[in-house]
Enzyme design. Structure first.
Site, PDB file in Angstrom:
ATOM      1  N   LYS A 117       0.825  -1.211   0.000  1.00  0.00           N
ATOM      2  CA  LYS A 117       0.000   0.000   0.000  1.00  0.00           C
ATOM      3  C   LYS A 117       0.856   1.257   0.000  1.00  0.00           C
ATOM      4  O   LYS A 117       0.444   2.284  -0.520  1.00  0.00           O
ATOM      5  CB  LYS A 117      -1.003  -0.008   1.162  1.00  0.00           C
ATOM      6  CG  LYS A 117      -2.078  -1.057   0.931  1.00  0.00           C
ATOM      7  CD  LYS A 117      -3.434  -0.720   1.476  1.00  0.00           C
ATOM      8  CE  LYS A 117      -4.448  -1.703   0.913  1.00  0.00           C
ATOM      9  NZ  LYS A 117      -5.708  -1.761   1.613  1.00  0.00           N
ATOM     10  N   LYS A 199      -3.699  -9.948  -6.717  1.00  0.00           N
ATOM     11  CA  LYS A 199      -5.017 -10.348  -6.180  1.00  0.00           C
ATOM     12  C   LYS A 199      -6.113  -9.366  -6.639  1.00  0.00           C
ATOM     13  O   LYS A 199      -5.832  -8.186  -6.887  1.00  0.00           O
ATOM     14  CB  LYS A 199      -4.978 -10.463  -4.657  1.00  0.00           C
ATOM     15  CG  LYS A 199      -5.088  -9.170  -3.901  1.00  0.00           C
ATOM     16  CD  LYS A 199      -5.521  -9.429  -2.448  1.00  0.00           C
ATOM     17  CE  LYS A 199      -5.735  -8.093  -1.756  1.00  0.00           C
ATOM     18  NZ  LYS A 199      -6.532  -8.130  -0.576  1.00  0.00           N
ATOM     19  N   LYS A 202     -10.783  -4.524  -4.297  1.00  0.00           N
ATOM     20  CA  LYS A 202     -11.918  -3.627  -4.553  1.00  0.00           C
ATOM     21  C   LYS A 202     -11.483  -2.203  -4.860  1.00  0.00           C
ATOM     22  O   LYS A 202     -12.243  -1.431  -5.405  1.00  0.00           O
ATOM     23  CB  LYS A 202     -12.958  -3.685  -3.439  1.00  0.00           C
ATOM     24  CG  LYS A 202     -12.487  -3.355  -2.048  1.00  0.00           C
ATOM     25  CD  LYS A 202     -13.659  -3.392  -1.092  1.00  0.00           C
ATOM     26  CE  LYS A 202     -13.457  -4.304   0.090  1.00  0.00           C
ATOM     27  NZ  LYS A 202     -12.247  -4.033   0.883  1.00  0.00           N
TER      28      LYS A 202
HETATM   29  N1  AQP Z   1      -8.642 -11.483  -4.013  1.00  0.00           N
HETATM   30  C1  AQP Z   1      -9.057 -12.036  -2.884  1.00  0.00           C
HETATM   31  N2  AQP Z   1      -9.253 -13.370  -2.821  1.00  0.00           N
HETATM   32  C2  AQP Z   1      -9.678 -13.941  -1.671  1.00  0.00           C
HETATM   33  N3  AQP Z   1      -9.963 -13.253  -0.545  1.00  0.00           N
HETATM   34  C3  AQP Z   1      -9.798 -11.935  -0.560  1.00  0.00           C
HETATM   35  N4  AQP Z   1      -9.983 -10.966   0.374  1.00  0.00           N
HETATM   36  C4  AQP Z   1      -9.655  -9.761  -0.168  1.00  0.00           C
HETATM   37  N5  AQP Z   1      -9.279  -9.910  -1.449  1.00  0.00           N
HETATM   38  C5  AQP Z   1      -9.333 -11.251  -1.726  1.00  0.00           C
HETATM   39  C6  AQP Z   1     -10.484 -11.197   1.707  1.00  0.00           C
HETATM   40  O1  AQP Z   1     -11.630 -10.360   1.890  1.00  0.00           O
HETATM   41  C7  AQP Z   1     -11.738  -9.993   3.251  1.00  0.00           C
HETATM   42  C8  AQP Z   1     -12.041  -8.535   3.380  1.00  0.00           C
HETATM   43  O2  AQP Z   1     -10.953  -7.769   2.890  1.00  0.00           O
HETATM   44  P1  AQP Z   1     -10.752  -6.286   3.380  1.00  0.00           P
HETATM   45  O3  AQP Z   1     -11.848  -5.457   2.903  1.00  0.00           O
HETATM   46  O4  AQP Z   1     -10.540  -6.280   4.849  1.00  0.00           O
HETATM   47  O5  AQP Z   1      -9.414  -5.788   2.771  1.00  0.00           O
HETATM   48  P2  AQP Z   1      -8.422  -6.311   1.720  1.00  0.00           P
HETATM   49  O6  AQP Z   1      -7.894  -7.657   2.066  1.00  0.00           O
HETATM   50  O7  AQP Z   1      -7.401  -5.235   1.572  1.00  0.00           O
HETATM   51  O8  AQP Z   1      -9.349  -6.436   0.442  1.00  0.00           O
HETATM   52  P3  AQP Z   1      -9.284  -5.615  -0.884  1.00  0.00           P
HETATM   53  O9  AQP Z   1     -10.431  -6.038  -1.715  1.00  0.00           O
HETATM   54  O10 AQP Z   1      -7.931  -5.719  -1.505  1.00  0.00           O
HETATM   55  O11 AQP Z   1      -9.551  -4.151  -0.368  1.00  0.00           O
HETATM   56  P4  AQP Z   1      -8.746  -2.828  -0.649  1.00  0.00           P
HETATM   57  O12 AQP Z   1      -8.677  -2.722  -2.138  1.00  0.00           O
HETATM   58  O13 AQP Z   1      -9.559  -1.767  -0.005  1.00  0.00           O
HETATM   59  O14 AQP Z   1      -7.409  -2.976  -0.006  1.00  0.00           O
HETATM   60  C9  AQP Z   1     -10.432 -10.380   3.930  1.00  0.00           C
HETATM   61  O15 AQP Z   1     -10.674 -11.519   4.711  1.00  0.00           O
HETATM   62  C10 AQP Z   1      -9.526 -10.706   2.790  1.00  0.00           C
HETATM   63  O16 AQP Z   1      -8.611 -11.723   3.134  1.00  0.00           O
END
Ligand code: AQP
Length: 336
Positions: A117, A199, A202
């Site tokens: 990040k 990965k 969002k």
């Molecule tokens: N690509 C993925 N595959 C499987 N699991 C995933 N998770 C996130 N991306 C994947 C799981 O979703 C849960 C919630 O995630 P989060 O919102 O706490 O944050 P994150 O892991 O940072 O997810 P994002 O989508 O990548 O969000 P942003 O873009 O805001 O940083 C977690 O349990 C995560 O493991």
């Protein structure tokens, strides 16, 4: 007398940074729903976490309400589980401060999400981004969680929560339950449709890289059609076929078919047929939840009532832990 065995506690959270993706859904959220009968679950919208990256306040407010409504639409039952917004329970921020004094600088510097990040947002490498895993540890330890359903990307943060818990317990005696990650193998990491070595996220700037769980049918099918694959024309799970492997994982999770069955189903067929099938199956899976979401999002009173009840339950479930911690470190309780 019949012995009553307490159910194990589950804690998990999702950031309201954008509408959840298919990665969030298959990697984490689907498990949330399934685990509700067997466990004592607490699920939260991690608004405090989301501001480590700059957010537009108006959009964030909308995202928090929508993400909460999505949890309800997906099947999180606010009577069975604790469904709450993290910022509605002040104990998270309070415990986080204490735990940050039991976390080493070096430990936090090794967190890959911080490195990723900071590279993505070089203009805003704030202290919150660095201490994010401490707040996540507080989320988990506050509720004495036994299990934490997450995607594989969060495994390192759970390890840290365990280290902090162990450190605190060894100084002050048994205070925190040691949490374990709960990870479903095949869907542990859903990859970007445009760069299958990254990965699915969002907050990806390329909308074609991820499926939002509120995307309509045509959008879902179109995004899968554009998914990056390879120059072969064989649907099979093999090293080096990152794009196809990812689509196979998604199709398998959505239809419950094994990789072998999928390879058979598409033997002799091109990638076009396969991508269409993945898109249609995904749209079919999401449709009932999307319809439910449209009903709930217009019922502001219901959402408000659930949020209030969730906040009260969350506070009640976590208050004891915080009191115990304050006492153990030597703070003075306010005389009544
Ligand atoms: N690509 C993925 N595959 C499987 N699991 C995933 N998770 C996130 N991306 C994947 C799981 O979703 C849960 C919630 O995630 P989060 O919102 O706490 O944050 P994150 O892991 O940072 O997810 P994002 O989508 O990548 O969000 P942003 O873009 O805001 O940083 C977690 O349990 C995560 O493991």
């Amino acid at each position: 007398m019949e012995e009553v065995i307490a159910k194990k506690r589950i804690l998990s959270a999702i950031q309201p940074t954008n509408t959840p993706t298919l990665g969030n859904y298959l990697g984490a959220l689907l498990n949330w729903i399934k685990l509700q009968d067997e466990y004592d679950c607490a699920y939260s919208i991690a608004d405090l976490h989301s501001i480590t990256v700059r957010q537009d306040p108006q959009k964030l407010r909308k995202q928090i309400t929508e993400s909460y409504a999505l949890l309800l639409a997906m099947g999180v039952d606010p009577k069975k589980s604790i469904a709450f917004v993290q910022g509605h329970n002040p104990a998270h921020a309070e415990l986080s401060w204490v735990l940050s004094c039991y976390t080493q600088f070096g430990e936090l510097s090794r967190m890959t999400q911080f490195k990723d990040k900071s590279e993505k947002h070089p203009e805003n490498i704030n202290a919150g981004l660095f201490t994010y895993p401490v707040l996540m540890s507080a989320d988990i330890l506050l509720y004495q969680a036994d299990l934490v359903p997450v995607g594989v990307d969060q495994k390192q943060h759970i390890e840290l929560a365990r280290n902090i818990a162990q450190r605190f317990n060894s100084v002050y005696g048994d205070t925190f339950t040691m949490p374990e990650p709960y990870i479903t193998k095949t869907t542990a990491k859903i990859m970007s449709l445009q760069d299958p070595t990254k990965k699915m996220s969002k907050s990806d700037e390329n909308p074609n890289a991820c499926i939002s769980i509120l995307d309509d049918r045509d959008t879902i099918v179109r995004k899968f059609k554009r998914a990056v694959t390879d120059s072969e024309a064989e649907v099979c799970y093999r090293e080096g076929k990152d794009g196809i492997n990812n689509l196979m994982s998604i199709y398998s999770a959505v239809t419950d078919k094994s990789f072998e069955e999928i390879e058979k189903e598409f033997s002799g067929k091109g990638y076009g047929d396969f991508k269409l099938a993945v898109g249609e199956a995904t749209a079919d899976m999401l449709a009932p939840m999307q319809a439910e979401f449209q009903k709930i999002i217009n019922d502001k009173k219901y959402i408000g009532d659930c949020m209030r009840e969730g906040a009260e339950k969350a506070y009640k479930a976590s208050r004891k832990t915080l009191q115990k911690v304050y006492k153990k470190v030597g703070f003075v309780e306010l005389p009544r």
